[in-house]
Design a protein around this motif. Structure first.
Motif, PDB file in Angstrom:
ATOM      1  N   GLU A  39       0.837  -1.207   0.000  1.00  0.00           N
ATOM      2  CA  GLU A  39       0.000   0.000   0.000  1.00  0.00           C
ATOM      3  C   GLU A  39       0.870   1.255   0.000  1.00  0.00           C
ATOM      4  N   LEU A  40       1.945   1.238   0.795  1.00  0.00           N
ATOM      5  CA  LEU A  40       2.854   2.382   0.853  1.00  0.00           C
ATOM      6  C   LEU A  40       3.464   2.636  -0.526  1.00  0.00           C
ATOM      7  N   ILE A  41       3.969   1.584  -1.156  1.00  0.00           N
ATOM      8  CA  ILE A  41       4.636   1.715  -2.452  1.00  0.00           C
ATOM      9  C   ILE A  41       3.657   2.193  -3.525  1.00  0.00           C
ATOM     10  N   SER A  42       2.408   1.763  -3.425  1.00  0.00           N
ATOM     11  CA  SER A  42       1.407   2.165  -4.425  1.00  0.00           C
ATOM     12  C   SER A  42       0.858   3.574  -4.165  1.00  0.00           C
ATOM     13  N   GLY A  43       1.306   4.194  -3.058  1.00  0.00           N
ATOM     14  CA  GLY A  43       0.859   5.551  -2.748  1.00  0.00           C
ATOM     15  C   GLY A  43      -0.405   5.614  -1.919  1.00  0.00           C
ATOM     16  N   LYS A  44      -0.910   4.464  -1.457  1.00  0.00           N
ATOM     17  CA  LYS A  44      -2.141   4.440  -0.677  1.00  0.00           C
ATOM     18  C   LYS A  44      -1.886   4.249   0.814  1.00  0.00           C
ATOM     19  N   GLY A  45      -0.671   3.867   1.175  1.00  0.00           N
ATOM     20  CA  GLY A  45      -0.371   3.565   2.574  1.00  0.00           C
ATOM     21  C   GLY A  45       0.131   4.769   3.342  1.00  0.00           C
ATOM     22  N   GLN A  46       0.181   4.617   4.644  1.00  0.00           N
ATOM     23  CA  GLN A  46       0.622   5.687   5.537  1.00  0.00           C
ATOM     24  C   GLN A  46       2.110   5.569   5.838  1.00  0.00           C
ATOM     25  N   THR A  47       2.741   6.723   5.992  1.00  0.00           N
ATOM     26  CA  THR A  47       4.116   6.752   6.481  1.00  0.00           C
ATOM     27  C   THR A  47       4.092   6.611   8.007  1.00  0.00           C
ATOM     28  N   LEU A  48       5.257   6.372   8.587  1.00  0.00           N
ATOM     29  CA  LEU A  48       5.347   6.308  10.047  1.00  0.00           C
ATOM     30  C   LEU A  48       4.854   7.605  10.680  1.00  0.00           C
ATOM     31  N   PHE A  49       5.210   8.740  10.083  1.00  0.00           N
ATOM     32  CA  PHE A  49       4.744  10.023  10.602  1.00  0.00           C
ATOM     33  C   PHE A  49       3.220  10.062  10.636  1.00  0.00           C
ATOM     34  N   GLU A  50       2.590   9.664   9.538  1.00  0.00           N
ATOM     35  CA  GLU A  50       1.123   9.684   9.469  1.00  0.00           C
ATOM     36  C   GLU A  50       0.503   8.707  10.465  1.00  0.00           C
ATOM     37  N   ILE A  51       1.154   7.568  10.663  1.00  0.00           N
ATOM     38  CA  ILE A  51       0.662   6.578  11.642  1.00  0.00           C
ATOM     39  C   ILE A  51       0.739   7.171  13.053  1.00  0.00           C
ATOM     40  N   LEU A  52       1.859   7.818  13.382  1.00  0.00           N
ATOM     41  CA  LEU A  52       2.020   8.423  14.709  1.00  0.00           C
ATOM     42  C   LEU A  52       0.995   9.523  14.943  1.00  0.00           C
ATOM     43  N   VAL A  53       0.771  10.367  13.931  1.00  0.00           N
ATOM     44  CA  VAL A  53      -0.229  11.434  14.050  1.00  0.00           C
ATOM     45  C   VAL A  53      -1.608  10.813  14.264  1.00  0.00           C
ATOM     46  N   GLU A  54      -1.925   9.767  13.511  1.00  0.00           N
ATOM     47  CA  GLU A  54      -3.227   9.101  13.655  1.00  0.00           C
ATOM     48  C   GLU A  54      -3.393   8.510  15.059  1.00  0.00           C
ATOM     49  N   ILE A  55      -2.331   7.914  15.588  1.00  0.00           N
ATOM     50  CA  ILE A  55      -2.385   7.357  16.949  1.00  0.00           C
ATOM     51  C   ILE A  55      -2.683   8.477  17.954  1.00  0.00           C
ATOM     52  N   ILE A  56      -1.969   9.600  17.831  1.00  0.00           N
ATOM     53  CA  ILE A  56      -2.185  10.715  18.760  1.00  0.00           C
ATOM     54  C   ILE A  56      -3.620  11.225  18.635  1.00  0.00           C
ATOM     55  N   GLU A  57      -4.074  11.434  17.400  1.00  0.00           N
ATOM     56  CA  GLU A  57      -5.405  12.000  17.181  1.00  0.00           C
ATOM     57  C   GLU A  57      -6.536  11.046  17.564  1.00  0.00           C
ATOM     58  N   SER A  58      -6.234   9.765  17.704  1.00  0.00           N
ATOM     59  CA  SER A  58      -7.267   8.813  18.134  1.00  0.00           C
ATOM     60  C   SER A  58      -7.613   8.986  19.616  1.00  0.00           C
ATOM     61  N   HIS A  59      -6.781   9.714  20.341  1.00  0.00           N
ATOM     62  CA  HIS A  59      -7.020   9.997  21.762  1.00  0.00           C
ATOM     63  C   HIS A  59      -7.728  11.343  21.839  1.00  0.00           C
ATOM     64  N   LYS A  60      -9.023  11.310  22.089  1.00  0.00           N
ATOM     65  CA  LYS A  60      -9.865  12.517  22.029  1.00  0.00           C
ATOM     66  C   LYS A  60      -9.496  13.566  23.070  1.00  0.00           C
ATOM     67  N   ASN A  61      -8.799  13.185  24.128  1.00  0.00           N
ATOM     68  CA  ASN A  61      -8.388  14.141  25.158  1.00  0.00           C
ATOM     69  C   ASN A  61      -7.092  14.865  24.786  1.00  0.00           C
ATOM     70  N   ILE A  62      -6.480  14.488  23.653  1.00  0.00           N
ATOM     71  CA  ILE A  62      -5.220  15.097  23.249  1.00  0.00           C
ATOM     72  C   ILE A  62      -5.448  15.969  22.023  1.00  0.00           C
ATOM     73  N   THR A  63      -5.048  17.222  22.128  1.00  0.00           N
ATOM     74  CA  THR A  63      -5.090  18.139  20.990  1.00  0.00           C
ATOM     75  C   THR A  63      -3.675  18.240  20.441  1.00  0.00           C
TER      76      THR A  63
END
Length: 138
Positions: free
Chosen positions: A110-134
């Motif tokens: 998925e990453l190679i085809s341009g559809k996957g997430q980078t580590l940065f995007e994964i980390l941001v998504e993890i942080i944003e999944s916590h509703k108490n964290i802005t």
């Protein structure tokens, strides 16, 4: 070193500084020193990072309102971008057990085809999944 935790409008403010690291291991060291100071536990995996964001055993309590400022986030976006993410997946595939090789190969494809997430995007998504964290990308 700029590690800070302060209160702003009854919300605890934490700062992760992208200038302090250039790879995933360095990111784990940075967030561990910021979020887990005065404990002997460190984040060392994506799941471990997610776990510490629940709070209750680091610098903030479970469910406490947090403002997380990621300084030099554009540097981190590059440092944890396509190449490092590809290397991350390839090393897991080479290592094999206990990793789910089929799933990791799918994520790499998925990453190679341009559809996957980078580590940065994964980390941001993890942080944003916590509703108490802005999250503020600085």
């Amino acid at each position: 070193m700029e590690l800070s935790t302060s209160n702003k409008n009854n919300r605890k403010v934490t700062v992760i500084n992208g200038g302090h690291f250039s790879n995933l291991e360095g990111f784990y060291d940075e967030v561990s020193s910021v979020l887990m100071k005065d404990t002997d536990w460190k984040a060392g995996t994506l799941d471990g990072f997610d776990d510490i964001l629940y709070g209750g055993f680091g610098v903030f309590e479970d469910g406490e309102e947090i403002e997380m400022i990621w300084k030099e986030s554009q540097k981190s976006k590059k440092d944890l971008g396509f190449g490092p993410t590809r290397d991350f997946y390839e090393s897991r595939i080479r290592q094999g057990e206990p990793f789910n090789i089929k799933l990791i190969q799918q994520k790499l494809d998925e990453l190679i085809s341009g559809k996957g997430q980078t580590l940065f995007e994964i980390l941001v998504e993890i942080i944003e999944s916590h509703k108490n964290i802005t999250l503020i990308l600085d």
